[in-house]
Design a protein around this motif. Structure first.
Motif, PDB file in Angstrom:
ATOM      1  N   GLY A   1       0.831  -1.197   0.000  1.00 52.40           N
ATOM      2  CA  GLY A   1       0.000   0.000   0.000  1.00 52.40           C
ATOM      3  C   GLY A   1       0.874   1.258   0.000  1.00 52.40           C
ATOM      4  O   GLY A   1       2.110   1.160   0.037  1.00 52.40           O
ATOM      5  N   GLU A   2       0.255   2.420   0.008  1.00 45.03           N
ATOM      6  CA  GLU A   2      -1.176   2.510  -0.120  1.00 45.03           C
ATOM      7  C   GLU A   2      -1.527   2.466  -1.603  1.00 45.03           C
ATOM      8  O   GLU A   2      -0.884   3.118  -2.413  1.00 45.03           O
ATOM      9  CB  GLU A   2      -1.718   3.775   0.543  1.00 45.03           C
ATOM     10  CG  GLU A   2      -1.101   5.092   0.041  1.00 45.03           C
ATOM     11  CD  GLU A   2      -1.561   6.302   0.828  1.00 45.03           C
ATOM     12  OE1 GLU A   2      -2.669   6.811   0.541  1.00 45.03           O
ATOM     13  OE2 GLU A   2      -0.810   6.732   1.735  1.00 45.03           O
TER      14      GLU A   2
ATOM     15  N   GLY B   1      -4.856   1.976  -4.691  1.00 45.73           N
ATOM     16  CA  GLY B   1      -6.288   2.205  -4.866  1.00 45.73           C
ATOM     17  C   GLY B   1      -6.597   3.108  -6.030  1.00 45.73           C
ATOM     18  O   GLY B   1      -5.944   3.070  -7.079  1.00 45.73           O
TER      19      GLY B   1
ATOM     20  N   PHE C   1      -3.638  -0.807  -9.557  1.00 49.30           N
ATOM     21  CA  PHE C   1      -4.350  -1.285  -8.372  1.00 49.30           C
ATOM     22  C   PHE C   1      -4.485  -2.800  -8.405  1.00 49.30           C
ATOM     23  O   PHE C   1      -4.119  -3.506  -7.450  1.00 49.30           O
ATOM     24  CB  PHE C   1      -5.721  -0.597  -8.346  1.00 49.30           C
ATOM     25  CG  PHE C   1      -6.545  -0.820  -7.109  1.00 49.30           C
ATOM     26  CD1 PHE C   1      -6.037  -1.414  -5.959  1.00 49.30           C
ATOM     27  CD2 PHE C   1      -7.877  -0.394  -7.095  1.00 49.30           C
ATOM     28  CE1 PHE C   1      -6.825  -1.595  -4.826  1.00 49.30           C
ATOM     29  CE2 PHE C   1      -8.669  -0.560  -5.970  1.00 49.30           C
ATOM     30  CZ  PHE C   1      -8.150  -1.174  -4.843  1.00 49.30           C
TER      31      PHE C   1
ATOM     32  N   LEU D   1      -2.865  -5.768  -6.004  1.00 52.10           N
ATOM     33  CA  LEU D   1      -3.699  -6.729  -5.284  1.00 52.10           C
ATOM     34  C   LEU D   1      -3.209  -8.155  -5.556  1.00 52.10           C
ATOM     35  O   LEU D   1      -3.119  -8.986  -4.643  1.00 52.10           O
ATOM     36  CB  LEU D   1      -5.162  -6.581  -5.693  1.00 52.10           C
ATOM     37  CG  LEU D   1      -5.890  -5.341  -5.169  1.00 52.10           C
ATOM     38  CD1 LEU D   1      -7.251  -5.202  -5.859  1.00 52.10           C
ATOM     39  CD2 LEU D   1      -6.070  -5.408  -3.657  1.00 52.10           C
TER      40      LEU D   1
ATOM     41  N   ILE E   1      -5.711   0.532   1.488  1.00 51.52           N
ATOM     42  CA  ILE E   1      -6.426   1.095   0.352  1.00 51.52           C
ATOM     43  C   ILE E   1      -6.595   2.607   0.481  1.00 51.52           C
ATOM     44  O   ILE E   1      -7.085   3.107   1.498  1.00 51.52           O
ATOM     45  CB  ILE E   1      -7.821   0.447   0.204  1.00 51.52           C
ATOM     46  CG1 ILE E   1      -7.693  -1.074   0.042  1.00 51.52           C
ATOM     47  CG2 ILE E   1      -8.580   1.056  -0.971  1.00 51.52           C
ATOM     48  CD1 ILE E   1      -6.918  -1.520  -1.163  1.00 51.52           C
TER      49      ILE E   1
ATOM     50  N   SER F   1      -8.718   5.538  -1.280  1.00 45.89           N
ATOM     51  CA  SER F   1      -9.868   5.755  -2.162  1.00 45.89           C
ATOM     52  C   SER F   1     -10.393   7.160  -1.939  1.00 45.89           C
ATOM     53  O   SER F   1     -10.879   7.480  -0.852  1.00 45.89           O
ATOM     54  CB  SER F   1     -10.968   4.726  -1.871  1.00 45.89           C
ATOM     55  OG  SER F   1     -12.095   4.961  -2.692  1.00 45.89           O
TER      56      SER F   1
ATOM     57  N   THR G   1     -13.764   1.671  -6.451  1.00 51.88           N
ATOM     58  CA  THR G   1     -12.885   0.961  -5.518  1.00 51.88           C
ATOM     59  C   THR G   1     -13.544  -0.321  -5.038  1.00 51.88           C
ATOM     60  O   THR G   1     -12.920  -1.395  -5.027  1.00 51.88           O
ATOM     61  CB  THR G   1     -12.544   1.854  -4.314  1.00 51.88           C
ATOM     62  OG1 THR G   1     -11.866   3.030  -4.766  1.00 51.88           O
ATOM     63  CG2 THR G   1     -11.653   1.114  -3.322  1.00 51.88           C
TER      64      THR G   1
ATOM     65  N   LEU H   1     -12.235  -4.186  -5.693  1.00 50.60           N
ATOM     66  CA  LEU H   1     -11.993  -5.087  -4.562  1.00 50.60           C
ATOM     67  C   LEU H   1     -12.865  -6.331  -4.666  1.00 50.60           C
ATOM     68  O   LEU H   1     -12.392  -7.448  -4.409  1.00 50.60           O
ATOM     69  CB  LEU H   1     -12.259  -4.359  -3.241  1.00 50.60           C
ATOM     70  CG  LEU H   1     -11.260  -3.257  -2.873  1.00 50.60           C
ATOM     71  CD1 LEU H   1     -11.693  -2.558  -1.589  1.00 50.60           C
ATOM     72  CD2 LEU H   1      -9.853  -3.820  -2.717  1.00 50.60           C
TER      73      LEU H   1
ATOM     74  N   MET I   1      -9.230   0.056   4.827  1.00 58.60           N
ATOM     75  CA  MET I   1      -9.665   1.254   4.114  1.00 58.60           C
ATOM     76  C   MET I   1      -9.087   2.456   4.860  1.00 58.60           C
ATOM     77  O   MET I   1      -9.584   2.859   5.907  1.00 58.60           O
ATOM     78  CB  MET I   1     -11.191   1.332   4.056  1.00 58.60           C
ATOM     79  CG  MET I   1     -11.855   0.078   3.489  1.00 58.60           C
ATOM     80  SD  MET I   1     -11.269  -0.413   1.843  1.00 58.60           S
ATOM     81  CE  MET I   1     -11.832   0.982   0.868  1.00 58.60           C
TER      82      MET I   1
ATOM     83  N   CYS J   1     -17.619  -2.350   2.408  1.00 59.91           N
ATOM     84  CA  CYS J   1     -16.234  -2.647   2.780  1.00 59.91           C
ATOM     85  C   CYS J   1     -16.167  -3.744   3.834  1.00 59.91           C
ATOM     86  O   CYS J   1     -15.315  -4.645   3.756  1.00 59.91           O
ATOM     87  CB  CYS J   1     -15.557  -1.384   3.297  1.00 59.91           C
ATOM     88  SG  CYS J   1     -15.414  -0.053   2.080  1.00 59.91           S
TER      89      CYS J   1
END
Length: 261
Positions: free
Chosen positions: A97-98, A100, A117, A121, A133, A135, A142, A146, A157, A170
């Motif tokens: 990360g981060e 997104g 992204f 992942l 993430i 966003s 997003t 995911l 998040m 989420c």
């Protein structure tokens, strides 16, 4: 000053940035004095990911997250993913990360952001690492990425800013919600609702230092010690003891970042 009975974790900070060059050591000392025993330093491009890891190597209480944030996907070198992979294999790296989508600044096309992204992942899955993430103004896309590409990947998040409907999406994807300084703002009623309704076992606190300083320091440089103010607000909103909330949040962080010791 902490009384020593409650410990906190800042799950998202950028202490390696130049804003801390003049007083990084005092900043870390203040955090420790306020009971912050762990700080997770976040990379957002290749240089900052290397800086995050260097900071983690220098301080036992700091752990690193490495990756490429959506505002930095333009002009990546051909071997960028291999570079992230090499960094992520270090034992003090706890997540990718981060990563997104960011449709606020739109410094790369949505398609380019989504490709990078998804690649990260996949990388996280291959390394059995969680993800952090980013966003901004891109909640629907997003969530779609995911849902499609994060099967078998857990994560956080970062600086959650959505409403309860987005929070439910989420949470159903098994992603934790991390609150930062805006949770302390009196007018952040949408965030307050999420903080009250979400299971405590799915929540984290962070500073995003040097950004998003909580009330009453809004507009000033943020620092990891102020994660206590975010955690205090979370406890107040939920009408639960601070010690209970802080202990659970710390346990949540250890669960989602198993490499962190």
């Amino acid at each position: 000053m902490s009384d020593g009975s409650i410990t906190f974790i800042d799950t998202h900070a950028h202490v390696a940035l130049a804003q801390f060059d003049a007083d990084r050591e005092p900043v870390l000392t203040r955090a420790a004095a306020d009971g912050v025993t762990r700080i997770i330093e976040i990379g957002y491009d290749l240089p900052s990911s290397r800086d995050a890891l260097a900071l983690a190597e220098a301080y036992p209480q700091i752990f690193a997250v490495v990756g490429v944030q959506p505002n930095h996907v333009a002009d990546l070198p051909p071997d960028w993913l291999d570079q992230v992979r090499d960094l992520a294999r270090h034992p003090k790296v706890v997540a990718v990360g981060e990563i997104g989508l960011d449709y606020h600044w739109m410094r790369a096309s949505p398609e380019a952001q989504a490709l990078v992204f998804r690649q990260q992942l996949d990388l996280a899955r291959s390394l059995d690492l969680p993800v952090v993430i980013h966003s901004r103004d891109a909640h629907d896309d997003t969530a779609q990425v995911l849902a499609e590409a994060a099967r078998g990947v857990s994560g956080v998040m970062h600086s959650f800013s959505g409403d309860w409907a987005y929070a439910q999406i989420c949470l159903e994807l098994n992603f934790l919600l991390s609150f930062s300084g805006p949770l302390t703002f009196p007018k952040a009623t949408i965030l307050h609702e999420v903080a009250r309704r979400a299971p405590l076992t799915m929540l984290l606190t962070e500073t995003d230092s040097p950004y998003l300083s909580p009330h009453p320091y809004r507009g000033k440089r943020n620092e990891p010690a102020r994660v206590r103010l975010v955690t205090e607000q979370l406890a107040a909103l939920r009408e639960q003891p601070l010690a209970e909330v802080a202990t659970t949040v710390y346990a949540n962080a250890r669960r989602i970042f198993p490499r962190m010791r």
